[in-house]
Enzyme design. Structure first.
Site, PDB file in Angstrom:
ATOM      1  N   CYS A   4     -12.565  29.165  28.667  1.00 25.23           N
ATOM      2  CA  CYS A   4     -11.544  28.819  27.672  1.00 25.23           C
ATOM      3  C   CYS A   4     -10.368  28.208  28.428  1.00 25.23           C
ATOM      4  O   CYS A   4      -9.750  28.863  29.279  1.00 25.23           O
ATOM      5  CB  CYS A   4     -11.095  30.053  26.894  1.00 25.23           C
ATOM      6  SG  CYS A   4      -9.637  29.724  25.886  1.00 25.23           S
ATOM      7  N   CYS A   7      -7.091  30.140  28.183  1.00 27.30           N
ATOM      8  CA  CYS A   7      -7.096  31.360  29.010  1.00 27.30           C
ATOM      9  C   CYS A   7      -6.882  30.998  30.485  1.00 27.30           C
ATOM     10  O   CYS A   7      -6.155  31.698  31.201  1.00 27.30           O
ATOM     11  CB  CYS A   7      -8.396  32.125  28.838  1.00 27.30           C
ATOM     12  SG  CYS A   7      -8.459  33.119  27.331  1.00 27.30           S
ATOM     13  N   ASP A  30       1.910  19.647  25.022  1.00 30.24           N
ATOM     14  CA  ASP A  30       0.558  19.148  24.804  1.00 30.24           C
ATOM     15  C   ASP A  30       0.315  17.967  25.747  1.00 30.24           C
ATOM     16  O   ASP A  30       1.158  17.093  25.919  1.00 30.24           O
ATOM     17  CB  ASP A  30       0.378  18.707  23.342  1.00 30.24           C
ATOM     18  CG  ASP A  30      -1.083  18.541  22.994  1.00 30.24           C
ATOM     19  OD1 ASP A  30      -1.612  19.363  22.225  1.00 30.24           O
ATOM     20  OD2 ASP A  30      -1.716  17.581  23.507  1.00 30.24           O
ATOM     21  N   HIS A  98      -3.977  28.616  18.514  1.00 26.18           N
ATOM     22  CA  HIS A  98      -2.766  27.980  19.033  1.00 26.18           C
ATOM     23  C   HIS A  98      -2.016  27.297  17.906  1.00 26.18           C
ATOM     24  O   HIS A  98      -2.589  26.941  16.877  1.00 26.18           O
ATOM     25  CB  HIS A  98      -3.093  26.994  20.157  1.00 26.18           C
ATOM     26  CG  HIS A  98      -4.114  25.951  19.820  1.00 26.18           C
ATOM     27  ND1 HIS A  98      -5.470  26.207  19.804  1.00 26.18           N
ATOM     28  CD2 HIS A  98      -3.981  24.651  19.471  1.00 26.18           C
ATOM     29  CE1 HIS A  98      -6.125  25.109  19.472  1.00 26.18           C
ATOM     30  NE2 HIS A  98      -5.238  24.146  19.253  1.00 26.18           N
TER      31      HIS A  98
END
Ligand code: AMP
Ligand code: ZN
Length: 110
Positions: A4, A7, A30, A98
């Protein structure tokens, strides 16, 4: 969770500058912005998506939105100059809950 990307960012396996970093929540820019200001707010716990939210996550979700409020103020986005889009939990999305904070020239969605 293995494989992930969020993560890995949270565990610092992938270097990332955090705009916010608490015991429970991080925020970072982003990598492929869709608006002038495009910040991701991410719970540190690997929650796949909205379908995985349980009542025990109430305090965590409050902290997520408190973080949104701080970032809105820091970026002078008050007065409805922003949108929050919640993603995660499907093949089309990074499978880790998110919250996109989109400010400035965000695409009109609603
Ligand atoms: P979605 O799951 O559809 O909300 O898309 C995932 C979002 O995460 C996209 O806007 C990506 O640009 C962003 N993203 C993916 N990898 C990274 C990264 N390493 N750092 C920052 N943003 C990322
Ligand atoms: Zn994860």
């Amino acid at each position: 969770m293995d494989n992930c990307i969020f993560c890995k960012i949270i565990n610092k396996e992938i270097p990332k500058e955090f705009l916010y970093d608490s015991e429970n929540v991080v925020a970072f820019l982003d990598i492929n912005p869709s608006a002038d200001i495009h910040i991701l707010i991410v719970p540190k716990e690997h929650i796949g998506g909205i379908g995985d939210i349980e009542s025990k996550h109430g305090r965590l979700l409050t902290e997520v939105y408190e973080t949104v409020k701080k970032l809105v103020a820091l970026n002078n986005l008050q007065d409805n100059l922003y949108r929050v889009v919640v993603n995660g939990g499907s093949a089309q999305h990074v499978p880790h809950l998110h919250f996109h904070l989109l400010g400035g020239n965000w695409k009109k969605m609603v």
